[in-house]
Design a protein around this motif. Structure first.
Motif, short mmCIF file in Angstrom:
data_model
loop_
_atom_site.label_atom_id
_atom_site.label_comp_id
_atom_site.label_asym_id
_atom_site.label_seq_id
_atom_site.Cartn_x
_atom_site.Cartn_y
_atom_site.Cartn_z
N ASP A 140 -9.29 1.42 -0.44
CA ASP A 140 -9.74 0.12 -0.93
C ASP A 140 -10.96 0.21 -1.83
N ASP A 197 -11.59 -1.79 -7.85
CA ASP A 197 -10.92 -1.65 -9.13
C ASP A 197 -11.69 -2.52 -10.12
N PHE A 257 0.59 3.39 -3.08
CA PHE A 257 -0.52 4.33 -3.19
C PHE A 257 -0.14 5.66 -2.52
N ARG A 285 -6.45 8.68 -7.77
CA ARG A 285 -6.24 7.23 -7.85
C ARG A 285 -5.55 6.71 -6.60
N GLN A 326 -8.30 -6.95 -4.21
CA GLN A 326 -7.57 -5.70 -3.99
C GLN A 326 -6.12 -5.89 -4.40
N GLY A 349 -7.04 3.94 -3.91
CA GLY A 349 -6.32 2.74 -3.51
C GLY A 349 -6.19 2.62 -2.01
N TYR A 382 -2.32 -4.40 -3.97
CA TYR A 382 -1.42 -3.57 -3.18
C TYR A 382 -0.03 -3.70 -3.78
N LYS A 418 0.81 -1.22 0.00
CA LYS A 418 0.00 0.00 0.00
C LYS A 418 0.84 1.26 0.00
#
Length: 337
Positions: A208, A211, A80, A201, A239, A205, A241, A77
């Protein structure tokens, strides 16, 4: 393969970082010999490239670290977060560029040596385009938002530099110095828009958000490999990551099966999902027992407890599989119709 992917990502982002430092120096030199506000704007934006590439390099290094006690889902993550920081820095740079352009528009200053300065900018366009395109391609292939964000940033920088070259050409042809500041204002607006897209975006992300492209890819994998034993899939979630993919769902199986057979079926189910993704994939499957209503769309032959004849298949799509309910409700509706 995962280790090689991480090393490739680190090498690419390191290349971007080193190139950003060199190209920023060239742009400031071009400003030094021209005093062009548009060239200064481009140079200032390149400082953001350096900071962003450095942070992206650290985020990719961190995302490649294995899971630990404090991060049971890994460190993916952070990509992101890296993209969000890059987007925010782009927006800040855009605001500063617009401010400086307005100041120069109100208090114009002479511009010199435009032709020489343009040659340096042209060289930076070629380098940024080549590296940015490579980052975009590899970022999409490895599902790395940090690489995609940095690649898009470099491509945006190239586009803005092309606009800069065109504005310099117009100044040389017309002699209107104000074109320099107007080009900077337009560039600042374009830059702010791209920064907003990257930040949006990133926030999606971190929150969560679904997508849809990723979810459809997972559903397509299930459709292409569907087995008669997979009576029903629901409560599907996926998800991404960094390069790590996390999938969990409920899989309906015959209620009379022994635990060993359930375990083997789930294991094969997980392996099919993992084989469709190049990075690390973690799959959690909750086994549900079938109900008599499932007989309408169950294709298991010679089932010893079948209560109804098979009627029809239910098409698997994302809208159905994400619901937290068995698909027999869908079958019941179709049969009544």
């Amino acid at each position: 393969m995962q280790i090689n992917q991480n090393k490739l990502k680190q090498r690419l982002i390191l290349l971007s970082f080193v190139a950003s430092i060199v190209l920023t120096g060239l742009k400031f030199f071009a400003y030094y010999i021209t005093s062009s506000n548009a060239i200064l704007s481009d140079a200032l934006e390149s400082i953001i490239n350096v900071i962003a590439s450095g942070f992206a390099f650290y985020s990719i290094y961190l995302s490649a670290q294995p899971k630990d006690r404090n991060h049971p889902y890994g460190h993916g993550k952070v990509e992101f977060f890296s993209a969000g920081v890059e987007g925010a820095l782009i927006i800040i740079a855009a605001l500063f560029i617009v401010y400086e352009a307005v100041q120069k528009l109100m208090y114009p200053a002479p511009i010199e040596n435009l032709a020489r300065g343009s040659l340096f900018i042209l060289f930076t366009i070629l380098v940024n385009t080549a590296i940015g395109y490579k980052l975009l391609v590899e970022g999409k292939r490895t599902n790395s938002l940090a690489l995609v964000a940095d690649g898009r940033h470099l491509m945006t920088d190239s586009i803005s530099s092309v606009v800069l070259i065109l504005s310099v050409g117009l100044i040389m042809l017309t002699g209107y110095v104000w074109i320099d500041s107007v080009a900077s204002i337009l560039f600042g607006g374009f830059l702010a828009y791209n920064g907003f897209q990257i930040t949006s975006r990133s926030v999606a992300g971190l929150m969560d958000a679904v997508d849809d492209v990723l979810l459809e890819k997972v559903v397509q994998t299930l459709r292409d490999n569907k087995k008669p034993d997979w009576i029903d899939v629901h409560n599907l979630r996926a998800q991404q990551y960094g390069s790590d993919l996390h999938i969990d769902c409920h899989l309906t199986l015959p209620y009379y099966w022994e635990l060993q057979k359930v375990h083997e079926t789930i294991h094969n189910f997980e392996n099919i999902l993992k084989s469709s993704h190049t990075g690390e994939t973690e799959v959690f499957v909750h086994a549900d027992p079938c109900l008599y209503q499932c007989c309408y769309f169950c294709r298991i032959e010679n089932c010893p407890v079948r209560a109804h004849d098979f009627v029809q298949d239910i098409a698997w799509d994302a809208a159905k599989l994400v619901k937290n309910e068995k698909l027999y409700t869908e079958a019941k509706i179709n049969i009544q119709e």
